[in-house]
Write a protein that holds these residues in place. Structure first.
Motif, PDB file in Angstrom:
ATOM      1  N   ALA A 110      45.465  36.115  31.741  1.00 51.58           N
ATOM      2  CA  ALA A 110      44.959  35.284  32.834  1.00 51.58           C
ATOM      3  C   ALA A 110      45.664  33.943  32.974  1.00 51.58           C
ATOM      4  O   ALA A 110      45.433  33.235  33.957  1.00 51.58           O
ATOM      5  N   PHE A 111      46.529  33.561  32.037  1.00 51.34           N
ATOM      6  CA  PHE A 111      47.085  32.208  32.052  1.00 51.34           C
ATOM      7  C   PHE A 111      47.817  31.917  33.366  1.00 51.34           C
ATOM      8  O   PHE A 111      47.620  30.877  33.992  1.00 51.34           O
ATOM      9  N   GLN A 112      48.671  32.835  33.798  1.00 53.33           N
ATOM     10  CA  GLN A 112      49.441  32.614  35.025  1.00 53.33           C
ATOM     11  C   GLN A 112      48.534  32.589  36.253  1.00 53.33           C
ATOM     12  O   GLN A 112      48.798  31.861  37.215  1.00 53.33           O
ATOM     13  N   LEU A 113      47.463  33.364  36.220  1.00 52.25           N
ATOM     14  CA  LEU A 113      46.524  33.374  37.344  1.00 52.25           C
ATOM     15  C   LEU A 113      45.748  32.058  37.417  1.00 52.25           C
ATOM     16  O   LEU A 113      45.477  31.547  38.503  1.00 52.25           O
ATOM     17  N   LEU A 114      45.398  31.506  36.262  1.00 48.51           N
ATOM     18  CA  LEU A 114      44.674  30.239  36.240  1.00 48.51           C
ATOM     19  C   LEU A 114      45.513  29.117  36.841  1.00 48.51           C
ATOM     20  O   LEU A 114      44.984  28.171  37.423  1.00 48.51           O
ATOM     21  N   GLY A 142      36.232  36.860  37.961  1.00 46.75           N
ATOM     22  CA  GLY A 142      35.921  38.274  37.754  1.00 46.75           C
ATOM     23  C   GLY A 142      36.962  38.969  36.908  1.00 46.75           C
ATOM     24  O   GLY A 142      36.635  39.833  36.072  1.00 46.75           O
ATOM     25  N   PHE A 143      38.216  38.619  37.071  1.00 42.17           N
ATOM     26  CA  PHE A 143      39.287  39.209  36.274  1.00 42.17           C
ATOM     27  C   PHE A 143      39.113  38.849  34.798  1.00 42.17           C
ATOM     28  O   PHE A 143      39.237  39.705  33.917  1.00 42.17           O
ATOM     29  N   PRO A 168      38.746  42.585  41.065  1.00 45.47           N
ATOM     30  CA  PRO A 168      39.100  41.977  39.776  1.00 45.47           C
ATOM     31  C   PRO A 168      38.509  42.731  38.589  1.00 45.47           C
ATOM     32  O   PRO A 168      39.022  42.637  37.479  1.00 45.47           O
ATOM     33  N   SER A 169      37.441  43.498  38.838  1.00 45.64           N
ATOM     34  CA  SER A 169      36.799  44.238  37.750  1.00 45.64           C
ATOM     35  C   SER A 169      37.366  45.643  37.567  1.00 45.64           C
ATOM     36  O   SER A 169      36.839  46.426  36.778  1.00 45.64           O
ATOM     37  N   ALA A 170      38.477  45.954  38.295  1.00 45.24           N
ATOM     38  CA  ALA A 170      39.064  47.288  38.139  1.00 45.24           C
ATOM     39  C   ALA A 170      39.521  47.492  36.697  1.00 45.24           C
ATOM     40  O   ALA A 170      39.947  46.561  36.018  1.00 45.24           O
ATOM     41  N   LEU A 171      39.447  48.731  36.240  1.00 47.46           N
ATOM     42  CA  LEU A 171      39.796  49.013  34.845  1.00 47.46           C
ATOM     43  C   LEU A 171      41.254  48.691  34.563  1.00 47.46           C
ATOM     44  O   LEU A 171      41.601  48.237  33.474  1.00 47.46           O
TER      45      LEU A 171
END
Length: 537
Positions: free
Chosen positions: A437-441, A427-428, A393-396
């Protein structure tokens, strides 16, 4: 002897009065008016009398059958405080005006969560709330499953009496009809052979959840006589409890007359990695993808199919691509998503999924290849490949090594367990913020786990301090109101003050953020109170 009817009793009396009114009493005198009175007054008197007759009259008709009482609801009654809360939630209506919402919670947006909690406790709906509950469910399809489950059998009884609530009958299994005891083989067979379509769908689903093999046997017994659209609906029920025992039946369904039935059967078989169809797809897909070791860096080489032969079509490959899509890439994608993911480590040099998705892909095929692997990982519920395609999730790069869209990432996350899903999204957000991030949440379990809740609040605080345009975060703020753990309310107290606005900040942004955080804290405390009212054990 029957008495002759008076002029006032004639059926055409009303039409004569209307005619006299339209033509005027100087051209058409009203019939039956009181003698000696002015014609207009007489007309109005006669019309008043006729109107009363029309309203009070009732044509004789056969007596209607008395309505049967509603079935009893044996579930425990809702606690008194929770019943009062439900009445408030149902009485709330979304505002019609624009602008700020203020600091008051949006009660209608809390109703779905309240219903889910009430259903989890097994409470029955108070009878006096059923009309408002059905009205709310009629206006919001997302409420219907939970609202009808909470409303119970009395809601179906009411729906049979009011056409406005007929949606409840359509939403209920079998149109609200009671299913027989699933252990009563004779009644199950009778309903399956003689029932209406909705009743048969409900029966098959219930039997499949209880005894998968028996449901499959029911379907096999009448398969040849079912309509194509019915076969498709019935076949979809096999998703529940899908196992290798279903393979022989699904393999026969690959020869069905209906293309949609064949495609569904192929999709189900491809979800069984050890099925014969999966093996055939593995052979075809492996012929298209190989490792090119002649280059300095090992690279995946792709050679898409040159044709879609009849055997491929029988196995569910759709020959004609959508508009704007190339044939060969369309065929390749279907083969790749249907092939077992276990095919690729051996085919690509013994590499792990994480190593495979980082390999370069020749000739611009990477997007197509990785997108197909994403679909395969979701279909086969493969957590290892889902992690590999999501990447760190922390990838650039927010897109990760394989997922090509936010929709892909959301689907891949759904394969992971709830804890891992929340940690990945946290982490994202810590790396990329909230803009993507809305769709991921939306795929994270509610209430959000503590690391995810902290990440969302911290990101909102950072956006406020940066002077970001406030309205762009209203969607995430609304989601936080419904999904944050109420225990996070205490952490928000330090965010309620109106900050000093920076010169480059949006005008009025500080006031909006303070107002939004106040509403968020108030909503979380209200949710905590609602949960306490329902949990009286």
């Amino acid at each position: 002897m029957r008495e002759a009817s008076t002029p006032d009793d004639r059926p055409d009396r009303w039409e004569e009065l209307v005619t006299a009114a339209l033509l005027g009493t100087d051209r058409r005198a009203p019939v039956g008016g009181a003698p000696g009175r002015e014609a207009p007054v007489a007309l109005l008197d006669a019309a008043a009398m006729a109107a009363v007759r029309r309203r009070a009259g009732l044509r004789p008709a056969p007596a209607a059958r008395r309505v049967e009482p509603a079935a009893e609801d044996a579930r425990p009654a809702l606690p008194e405080a929770a019943a009062r809360r439900l009445a408030l939630l149902l009485a709330d209506r979304p505002g019609t005006g624009g602008g700020r919402r203020g600091t008051s919670p949006d009660l209608m947006e809390l109703l779905p969560q309240w219903l889910a909690t009430a259903n989890a406790h097994g409470y029955a709906a108070p009878p006096q709330t059923l009309p408002a509950l059905l009205d709310a469910a009629r206006g919001r399809t997302d409420l219907r499953p939970a609202a009808l489950a909470f409303a119970g059998p009395r809601a179906l009884w009411l729906a049979r009496l009011n056409p406005d609530w007929r949606f409840a009958l359509r939403a209920a299994p079998g149109g609200g009809a009671a299913l027989p005891d699933l252990q009563d083989t004779g009644e199950v067979q009778r309903l399956w052979q003689e029932g209406l379509f909705a009743e048969r769908v409900a029966l098959l689903g219930a039997v499949r959840a209880d005894r998968p093999a028996v449901a499959r046997e029911l379907l096999e017994a009448t398969w040849a006589t079912e309509r194509a659209e019915d076969r498709l609906m019935f076949l979809d029920s096999l998703r529940t409890g899908l196992s290798a025992e279903d393979e022989p039946f699904l393999e026969r369904a690959l020869s069905d007359r209906s293309r949609n039935v064949r495609s569904t059967a192929a999709e189900l078989l491809s979800a069984l990695p050890d099925s014969a169809l999966a093996a055939r797809m593995a052979v075809r897909a492996a012929a298209c993808v190989a490792l090119d070791r002649t280059l300095e860096t090992p690279t995946i080489a792709v050679e898409a199919p040159l044709e879609c032969d009849p055997r491929m079509e029988r196995d569910g490959v759709v020959a004609k691509p959508p508009t704007g899509r190339g044939e060969r890439s369309w065929w390749l994608g279907q083969l790749m998503e249907a092939a077992p993911l276990g095919t690729w480590p051996g085919r690509l040099g013994g590499r792990t999924p994480e190593e495979i998705v980082t390999l370069p892909v020749a000739d611009g095929w990477q997007g197509e290849l990785h997108a197909a692997w994403c679909r395969a990982a979701v279909r086969q519920r493969d957590a290892t490949w889902s992690r590999a395609l999501l990447g760190a999730p922390s990838a650039l790069e927010a897109g990760g090594p394989g997922a090509v869209s936010l929709a892909d990432r959301a689907k891949l996350l759904s394969v992971l367990d709830t804890r891992e899903r929340a940690e990945w999204v946290a982490g994202f957000i810590a790396t990329h913020g909230l803009s993507e991030a809305f769709q991921l949440l939306g795929v994270c379990a509610v209430p959000w786990a503590a690391p995810l809740g902290r990440a969302v609040v911290d990101a909102l605080d950072i956006a406020r301090d940066a002077g970001s345009y406030p309205w762009s975060f209203s969607g995430v703020m609304g989601l936080a109101e419904r999904c944050l753990d109420p225990a996070e309310a205490a952490r928000l107290e330090g965010l309620l003050a109106v900050p000093d606005e920076r010169e480059d900040a949006s005008p009025g942004a500080g006031g909006y953020w303070a107002e939004a955080f106040q509403r968020l804290m108030t909503t979380l405390r209200l949710r905590a109170a609602m949960a306490g009212e329902l949990d009286v054990s």
